[in-house]
Design a protein around this motif. Structure first.
Motif, PDB file in Angstrom:
ATOM      1  N   ALA A  48      45.584  51.715  40.825  1.00 41.37           N
ATOM      2  CA  ALA A  48      45.500  50.976  42.082  1.00 41.37           C
ATOM      3  C   ALA A  48      45.875  51.892  43.230  1.00 41.37           C
ATOM      4  CB  ALA A  48      46.429  49.761  42.062  1.00 41.37           C
ATOM      5  N   ALA A  49      45.384  51.556  44.419  1.00 32.46           N
ATOM      6  CA  ALA A  49      45.709  52.320  45.617  1.00 32.46           C
ATOM      7  C   ALA A  49      45.823  51.348  46.785  1.00 32.46           C
ATOM      8  CB  ALA A  49      44.661  53.379  45.902  1.00 32.46           C
ATOM      9  N   VAL A  50      46.637  51.737  47.763  1.00 31.04           N
ATOM     10  CA  VAL A  50      46.836  50.889  48.941  1.00 31.04           C
ATOM     11  C   VAL A  50      46.892  51.787  50.160  1.00 31.04           C
ATOM     12  CG1 VAL A  50      49.369  50.899  48.713  1.00 31.04           C
ATOM     13  CG2 VAL A  50      48.240  49.018  49.910  1.00 31.04           C
ATOM     14  N   SER A  56      44.332  47.592  53.109  1.00 31.93           N
ATOM     15  CA  SER A  56      43.259  47.812  52.147  1.00 31.93           C
ATOM     16  C   SER A  56      43.851  48.205  50.806  1.00 31.93           C
ATOM     17  CB  SER A  56      42.322  48.919  52.631  1.00 31.93           C
ATOM     18  OG  SER A  56      41.696  48.573  53.841  1.00 31.93           O
ATOM     19  N   ALA A  57      43.198  47.757  49.735  1.00 35.41           N
ATOM     20  CA  ALA A  57      43.646  48.111  48.390  1.00 35.41           C
ATOM     21  C   ALA A  57      42.442  48.209  47.483  1.00 35.41           C
ATOM     22  CB  ALA A  57      44.640  47.076  47.862  1.00 35.41           C
ATOM     23  N   GLY A  58      42.595  48.965  46.422  1.00 34.10           N
ATOM     24  CA  GLY A  58      41.550  49.099  45.427  1.00 34.10           C
ATOM     25  C   GLY A  58      42.165  49.165  44.046  1.00 34.10           C
ATOM     26  N   TYR A  59      41.388  48.760  43.037  1.00 31.73           N
ATOM     27  CA  TYR A  59      41.897  48.675  41.671  1.00 31.73           C
ATOM     28  C   TYR A  59      40.897  49.248  40.678  1.00 31.73           C
ATOM     29  CZ  TYR A  59      45.237  45.493  43.748  1.00 31.73           C
ATOM     30  OH  TYR A  59      46.209  44.952  44.534  1.00 31.73           O
ATOM     31  N   GLY A  60      41.441  49.790  39.605  1.00 29.75           N
ATOM     32  CA  GLY A  60      40.590  50.187  38.498  1.00 29.75           C
ATOM     33  C   GLY A  60      40.033  48.951  37.800  1.00 29.75           C
ATOM     34  N   ASP A  61      38.862  49.098  37.229  1.00 31.37           N
ATOM     35  CA  ASP A  61      38.201  47.945  36.610  1.00 31.37           C
ATOM     36  C   ASP A  61      39.051  47.312  35.513  1.00 31.37           C
ATOM     37  OD1 ASP A  61      34.833  49.350  36.814  1.00 31.37           O
ATOM     38  OD2 ASP A  61      36.005  48.176  38.251  1.00 31.37           O
ATOM     39  N   PHE A  67      46.722  43.214  37.963  1.00 31.63           N
ATOM     40  CA  PHE A  67      47.709  44.049  38.656  1.00 31.63           C
ATOM     41  C   PHE A  67      47.542  43.885  40.170  1.00 31.63           C
ATOM     42  CE2 PHE A  67      48.298  47.641  35.276  1.00 31.63           C
ATOM     43  CZ  PHE A  67      48.528  46.663  34.300  1.00 31.63           C
ATOM     44  N   THR A  68      48.659  43.992  40.876  1.00 33.96           N
ATOM     45  CA  THR A  68      48.633  43.949  42.330  1.00 33.96           C
ATOM     46  C   THR A  68      49.514  45.055  42.880  1.00 33.96           C
ATOM     47  OG1 THR A  68      48.345  41.535  42.310  1.00 33.96           O
ATOM     48  CG2 THR A  68      49.071  42.546  44.374  1.00 33.96           C
ATOM     49  N   ILE A  69      48.950  45.830  43.788  1.00 34.79           N
ATOM     50  CA  ILE A  69      49.727  46.870  44.454  1.00 34.79           C
ATOM     51  C   ILE A  69      50.183  46.334  45.807  1.00 34.79           C
ATOM     52  CG2 ILE A  69      47.697  47.972  45.497  1.00 34.79           C
ATOM     53  CD1 ILE A  69      49.122  50.690  45.029  1.00 34.79           C
ATOM     54  N   LEU A  80      53.994  48.060  42.006  1.00 35.71           N
ATOM     55  CA  LEU A  80      52.858  47.686  41.173  1.00 35.71           C
ATOM     56  C   LEU A  80      53.301  46.495  40.333  1.00 35.71           C
ATOM     57  CD1 LEU A  80      49.925  48.394  40.376  1.00 35.71           C
ATOM     58  CD2 LEU A  80      50.901  49.610  38.406  1.00 35.71           C
ATOM     59  N   HIS A  81      52.738  45.339  40.660  1.00 32.58           N
ATOM     60  CA  HIS A  81      53.035  44.127  39.921  1.00 32.58           C
ATOM     61  C   HIS A  81      52.005  43.998  38.796  1.00 32.58           C
ATOM     62  CE1 HIS A  81      55.540  42.656  43.370  1.00 32.58           C
ATOM     63  NE2 HIS A  81      54.720  43.460  44.021  1.00 32.58           N
ATOM     64  N   MET A  82      52.480  43.994  37.572  1.00 32.11           N
ATOM     65  CA  MET A  82      51.590  43.965  36.421  1.00 32.11           C
ATOM     66  C   MET A  82      51.808  42.654  35.671  1.00 32.11           C
ATOM     67  SD  MET A  82      52.026  47.896  35.097  1.00 32.11           S
ATOM     68  CE  MET A  82      53.721  47.646  34.613  1.00 32.11           C
TER      69      MET A  82
END
Length: 120
Positions: A48-50, A56-61, A67-69, A80-82
């Motif tokens: 994940a990136a923020v 803005s945020a992005g996540y791996g598939d 998960f939430t960054i 990183l909330h998993m």
């Protein structure tokens, strides 16, 4: 900037865990932040990136929807909330900082890893 990741541990499948990455030396708000993970013998994977302000945020598939960054620039910390963890989420997790524009390119600074182990 120096990065210190923490929060890893052993959790059962289906459980949740929150990782933290504390920055020191420079304001966290100067950087896009990312979480990566790596399993021995495999390539490092972007989780994940923020963006700098958190807009803005992005996540791996493989982690989308689970998960939430997030980041708190006042506390110089990114999280990183998993949730709904799976055995395949087992890895060493790293936080990293990137000083460019969004979306991030090559990350400039890395923290030490924190191990997450998910038991099935």
């Amino acid at each position: 900037v120096q990065l210190q990741a923490s929060g890893g541990g052993l959790v059962q499948a289906g459980g949740s865990l929150r990782l933290s990455c504390a920055a020191s030396g420079r304001p966290l708000s100067n950087y896009n932040m990312g979480w990566f993970r790596q399993v021995p013998g495999k390539e490092r994977e972007l989780v994940a990136a923020v963006s700098r302000a958190g807009y803005s945020a992005g996540y791996g598939d493989s982690v989308k929807g689970r998960f939430t960054i997030s980041r708190d620039n006042a506390k110089n910390t990114v999280y990183l909330h998993m949730s709904s963890l799976k055995a395949e989420d087992t890895a060493v997790y790293y936080c990293a900082a990137e000083a460019g524009t969004w979306p991030p390119g090559k990350y400039d600074y890395w923290g030490q890893g924190t191990l997450v182990t998910v038991s099935s």
